[in-house]
Structures are given as C-alpha cells and as structure tokens.
Design an enzyme around this catalytic site. Structure first.
Site, PDB file in Angstrom:
ATOM      1  N   ASN A 185       0.764  -1.147   0.192  1.00 49.29           N
ATOM      2  CA  ASN A 185      -0.103   0.197   0.086  1.00 49.29           C
ATOM      3  C   ASN A 185       0.744   1.216   0.080  1.00 49.29           C
ATOM      4  O   ASN A 185       0.475   2.295  -0.740  1.00 49.29           O
ATOM      5  CB  ASN A 185      -1.038   0.096   1.267  1.00 49.29           C
ATOM      6  CG  ASN A 185      -0.359  -0.105   2.411  1.00 49.29           C
ATOM      7  OD1 ASN A 185       0.804  -0.698   2.716  1.00 49.29           O
ATOM      8  ND2 ASN A 185      -1.000   0.789   3.439  1.00 49.29           N
TER       9      ASN A 185
ATOM     10  N   GLU B 193       7.911   0.484  15.878  1.00 51.96           N
ATOM     11  CA  GLU B 193       8.701   1.099  15.027  1.00 51.96           C
ATOM     12  C   GLU B 193       8.767   2.477  15.352  1.00 51.96           C
ATOM     13  O   GLU B 193       8.318   3.030  16.117  1.00 51.96           O
ATOM     14  CB  GLU B 193       8.324   0.831  13.507  1.00 51.96           C
ATOM     15  CG  GLU B 193       8.339  -0.743  13.109  1.00 51.96           C
ATOM     16  CD  GLU B 193       7.828  -0.878  11.676  1.00 51.96           C
ATOM     17  OE1 GLU B 193       6.943  -0.281  10.912  1.00 51.96           O
ATOM     18  OE2 GLU B 193       8.869  -1.596  10.806  1.00 51.96           O
TER      19      GLU B 193
ATOM     20  N   CYS C 292      -3.119   1.366   6.359  1.00 54.07           N
ATOM     21  CA  CYS C 292      -3.627   0.658   7.632  1.00 54.07           C
ATOM     22  C   CYS C 292      -4.144   1.486   8.612  1.00 54.07           C
ATOM     23  O   CYS C 292      -4.817   1.120   9.672  1.00 54.07           O
ATOM     24  CB  CYS C 292      -2.250   0.057   8.159  1.00 54.07           C
ATOM     25  SG  CYS C 292      -0.828   0.958   8.233  1.00 54.07           S
TER      26      CYS C 292
ATOM     27  N   GLU D 230       3.904  -5.341  12.305  1.00 59.07           N
ATOM     28  CA  GLU D 230       3.077  -4.023  11.960  1.00 59.07           C
ATOM     29  C   GLU D 230       1.587  -4.686  11.097  1.00 59.07           C
ATOM     30  O   GLU D 230       1.910  -4.854   9.891  1.00 59.07           O
ATOM     31  CB  GLU D 230       3.667  -2.872  11.427  1.00 59.07           C
ATOM     32  CG  GLU D 230       4.725  -2.483  11.942  1.00 59.07           C
ATOM     33  CD  GLU D 230       4.328  -1.721  13.285  1.00 59.07           C
ATOM     34  OE1 GLU D 230       3.074  -1.296  13.603  1.00 59.07           O
ATOM     35  OE2 GLU D 230       5.219  -1.752  14.257  1.00 59.07           O
TER      36      GLU D 230
END
Ligand code: NAD
Length: 479
Positions: A149, A460, A281, A247
């Site tokens: 994405n 992260e 997301c 993630e």
C-alpha cells in the site's frame, strides 16, 4: 516487457530459476513489467552475500554508515519525479499523492535514521560495588518484509534503521509493487553502498518470503502486512526465539463529539477515510458521531465524499486512483454486498465513474459510506482495507469508548473534540497503539509506531526501531 531484477551482492541479477510473473498497472488493468519469482537459490545467494558483508559493515563507525544512508536519502529526493511515477504506476495511487507523501517520506526515513544513529546511546548505572554499562550491538543478517500500500515508504522505514544499526539486510517488497524497490537497488549501486549490505529479493510470500522467515540464519524479522501472515511469521519464529516486529492490520475508529471543530473534522475525516483509496492501515473505517450532531455531520460528510474525484491517477485533479488489484477490488465489493446484506443503508458510492478509454479495465471504486449497521457486523469488525466507511451514533463518552474498544484490532484511533480533558481521559483508556486528537496521520518519526491486539507486536520508529535491530549486552565492572 521490462524485467525487474534482484539486487544481490551489489549487482542486479535475474532469479536463478529464471521465473518471472507479470506486474500489473492497476490504473489500466494491464501488465507493464515482469517481477522475479525468486526461490531458495536466490535466498541462499543473498544470505551468503549479506553474511560476507556483515563483519565489515557492522564495524564501520556510526558516522560512516550514516553517510551512506544520507547519500541514499539525497538521491531519492533528487529522483522524486521518476520514483513517484513508478509508485503511482505500480499501486494505482494518485501521482500527486506519491509525489507529496510516499517518496518524500522514503527519503526522510533514510535521513531520519542516518541522523538518529549518531545520537543513539545506552545507559550506565553505578552503585557502591560496580559500574554497569549497556552495549547495543547489531544482530547480523535481518529480514525486512513489506506490503503493497505504501511501497517505498514502508520498505525504507524498515531497511533504514536495520542498516543504520549495523545489520546487513535481506529485504522483500510486495510482489504486487516491486518497482520502486528495484529503483532503490539502482540508487544503492549509484551511491556505492558496499556489496551485500542490502539485498533486495523479489517474489511472493509463499516462495521467497517463506525462505526468509524460515531461515534460522536470519536473526530478526521486521514485517508489515496482514494479521494472518503476521501470526504465521510469529509461529515460525517462536521456536527459534527470534526477534520479530509485526505491524499488522487495523479497523480504526474515529470518535466525533458535538464540541468538535465541525468543518475541520469533516474535512480531516474525509481525508482519513479515503486517502490512498482507503488502503492505508491507519485509515478510519468506523466513524462514531455523537447523536445530537449525527444528521448534520452525516450530510456534510457525504456531500464532501461525493465530490471526491475517482479516476486516472496521473490526472492532477484525481483524489482517488485505482485499487491495487482485481482480487482486492472483488474483496472490497464482497464487503459492500455484506454491508447491504447485514441491513446497512448506502449513503453514497453508487455514482458512476467517468473513465478515459485507457482506464476502463482499471480497478476503480467510488468511496462508499454506510449507516445503520451494528457494531458487531462483519463490516464493522473485519478489516476492509478499501474505500468503505460506516457511520454510527453514540450518546455518552462511555458509550463512545466502549464502541471504539469493541474490536479485535488496536492500531490507531482519532478523537475529535475541543474538550482537552475529555480527550486525554479517553486517550488513556483507548485500546490502540496510536491516538490522534484533532488530527490524522500526523507523524513525528521519533514516536513509537505500532498496534495492540491483532494490530501487531512491537513498535517501530525512533530509538525503538534501533533497539529492535540491536542486541543489548550488559557489562558489569566491579570497583
Ligand atoms: P500480506 O500479509 O499479504 O503481505 C505482506 C508482505 O508479506 C508481502 O511482501 C507478501 O509477499 C509477504 N508474505 C505473504 N505471505 C508470507 C509468508 N507466508 N511468509 C513471508 N512473507 C509473506 O499483506 P498485504 O496484502 O501486502 O498488505 C495489506 C495488509 O498490511 C493490511 O492488513 C494492512 O492493514 C497491513 N498494513 C499494516 C501496516 C502497519 O503499519 N500496521 C502498514 C501497512 C499495511
């Protein structure tokens, strides 16, 4: 058709098995390049070259590694137009978005970690008997796997801290969007990154992805993608006692209170819902509105959504381009059918899309807004990852909070209110890794980024990423 090549041991090479698959441009529904389907032989070659490079790369000073990363950052910035066009062609996203967000952020990721590593330190504790200090040392060869994405944006978000911390990397972009990773390979060659430090191998999850995650020689996996894949990687990694950073997906809520800044909230939530065709997301997909402003908000929101222009990603006035693939388009359409089936009322989405002849086979979908669906229905519980949002009413702060938390996901939540005490109190009780108050996708790269529940494991960003990519060792010296 152009063949994308693997980047192994500093060179661009074809996959050992000679297999390629078509890489589709979603805006026209036709292939425009060929992507390698790498296999175990390619992985072994990448591993050998990464292992050979590691003793040298890991012993460079932080400043030396930082200089390489800065050179990559600068060249990405210089090649903005070429990279943005490639990203738009590969993903179907508006060219303007790739130019404004994806590519500048990829450059910034390298720059950020080039700078962060020069400021990365460790603790020291002294007492009457001893002095302790912590060493943070690179892990060795690590794997970075990313989704389609935000291709170069997310790929670089992993590779940059891994390299900065002194690791050598085997990285795999999504097989659906390999092109900017291929251009990154060329950039690494152009700036003279030492051979083997970064290896980019292309192919599907079932082939080369599986080789990376099942190899015990890969000391950590940093993964961004779907929850099902993430759980599989966790299962494989657990017996190896290997570090993983996951993630994963999201089902993000927005909580709109009657004391919000109304026009700004409507504008920001249209953006939060449908940027990148809703394929981020972090996109909001469940919008909860306090009941006394529900009708007013719904009218304004739907009116704004109807104005979004869907079509050719290369057209400067396009707000939403094509979805990533035919399969994904079908998946989102199945959710739309489910929303109807579950009793939802469609507020917009059926309007026709005017396309030029060349785009007629592309994977376009207008933004869909539903109301009247219960929180427990499929569309409000499962990740759609496309242009579909639902509107629901809530009465009190307590009810709003419980609706937000009624989800197996926990990535990002947005709160819209001018009552800052209420916002802080809610933020503390919301079950997600990120809470944005009166904003969306506002990113300071030093902050911890990630999700709870089914949205992931680990964080992260900033020093969290550098800590992930290093092993801590405590050294205790007696007085
Ligand atoms: P995916 O899980 O299908 O694939 C992600 C990557 O993993 C791809 O490179 C794929 O080839 C690889 N892969 C697939 N199966 C594998 C396996 N068995 N072993 C190793 N690698 C494998 O996800 P996707 O469809 O590419 O991306 C969409 C998902 O990513 C959504 O759920 C979205 O929410 C999530 N996502 C999360 C974040 C975040 O930061 N939390 C960011 C972007 C996307």
């Amino acid at each position: 058709m152009e063949k994308i090549l693997n980047y192994i041991n500093g060179e661009l090479i074809a996959p050992k098995g000679g297999e390629f698959r078509e890489n589709i441009n979603p805006a026209i529904g036709k292939p425009f390049s060929l992507v390698p389907e790498s296999n175990r032989d390619d992985f072994n070659l990448a591993l050998k070259s990464a292992q050979a490079a590691y003793p040298i790369w890991s012993k460079l000073s932080n400043e030396e590694r930082s200089d390489y990363l800065l050179a990559i950052a600068n060249l990405i910035a210089d090649k903005l137009d070429e990279l943005a066009l490639a990203e738009s062609t590969d993903t179907g996203k508006p060219l303007s978005l790739a130019k404004r967000v994806d590519i500048p952020r990829a450059s910034k990721n390298f720059k950020f970690f080039a700078q962060a590593i020069t400021q990365f330190g460790s603790e020291s504790y002294s007492n009457t008997e001893s002095i302790n200090y912590t060493l943070r040392q690179p892990l060795g060869v690590v794997g970075c796997i990313s989704p389609w994405n935000l291709p170069l944006y997310l790929f670089s978000w992993k590779i940059a801290p891994a390299l900065a911390a002194g690791n050598c990397v085997i990285a795999k972009p999504s097989e659906l969007t390999p092109y900017t990773a291929f251009l990154l390979s060329k950039i690494c060659i152009e700036i003279g990154l030492p051979a083997g430090v970064l290896n980019i191998v292309h192919g599907t999850g079932a082939s080369i992805g599986n080789e990376i995650v099942t190899s015990e020689a890969v000391k950590a996996i940093s993964f961004t993608g779907g929850t099902v894949t993430g759980k599989k990687i966790a299962e494989i990694s657990a017996p190896m006692l290997r570090k993983i950073s996951l993630e994963l997906g999201g089902k993000n809520a927005a909580l709109v209170f009657n004391d919000c800044d109304f026009d700004k909230t409507v504008d920001d939530l249209v953006r939060a819902s449908f940027t990148n065709q809703g394929e981020i997301c972090l996109c909001a997909s469940r919008i909860y509105i306090q009941e006394d402003i529900y009708e007013e908000f719904k009218t304004a929101f739907v009116e704004r959504v109807k104005r979004l222009k869907v079509g050719d990603p290369r057209n400067a006035s396009t707000n939403m381009g094509a979805l990533i693939s035919k399969d994904h388009l079908e998946k989102v359409k199945a959710f739309i059918s489910a929303a109807h089936h579950e009793g939802g009322k469609l507020l917009c989405g059926n309007e026709s899309i005017e396309l030029k002849t060349q785009n007629e086979a592309g994977y376009y979908l207008r933004p869909h807004v539903f109301e009247g669906l219960s929180n427990s229905c499929k569309v409000n519980q499962q990740e759609v990852f496309g242009p579909l949002v639902t509107l629901q009413k809530f009465k009190s702060q307590e009810e709003g909070l419980s609706l937000v938390n009624d989800s197996s996901y926990g990535l990002a939540t947005t709160l819209w209110t001018n009552d800052i005490s209420k916002a802080h109190s809610l933020a503390a009780n919301i079950e997600s890794g990120i809470v944005w108050i009166n904003c969306w996708m506002n990113r300071d790269l030093r902050t911890p980024f990630g999700g709870t529940k089914n949205s992931g494991l680990g964080r992260e960003g900033g020093f969290d990423a550098l800590k992930f990519f290093t092993e801590q060792k405590n050294v205790c010296l007696a007085h």
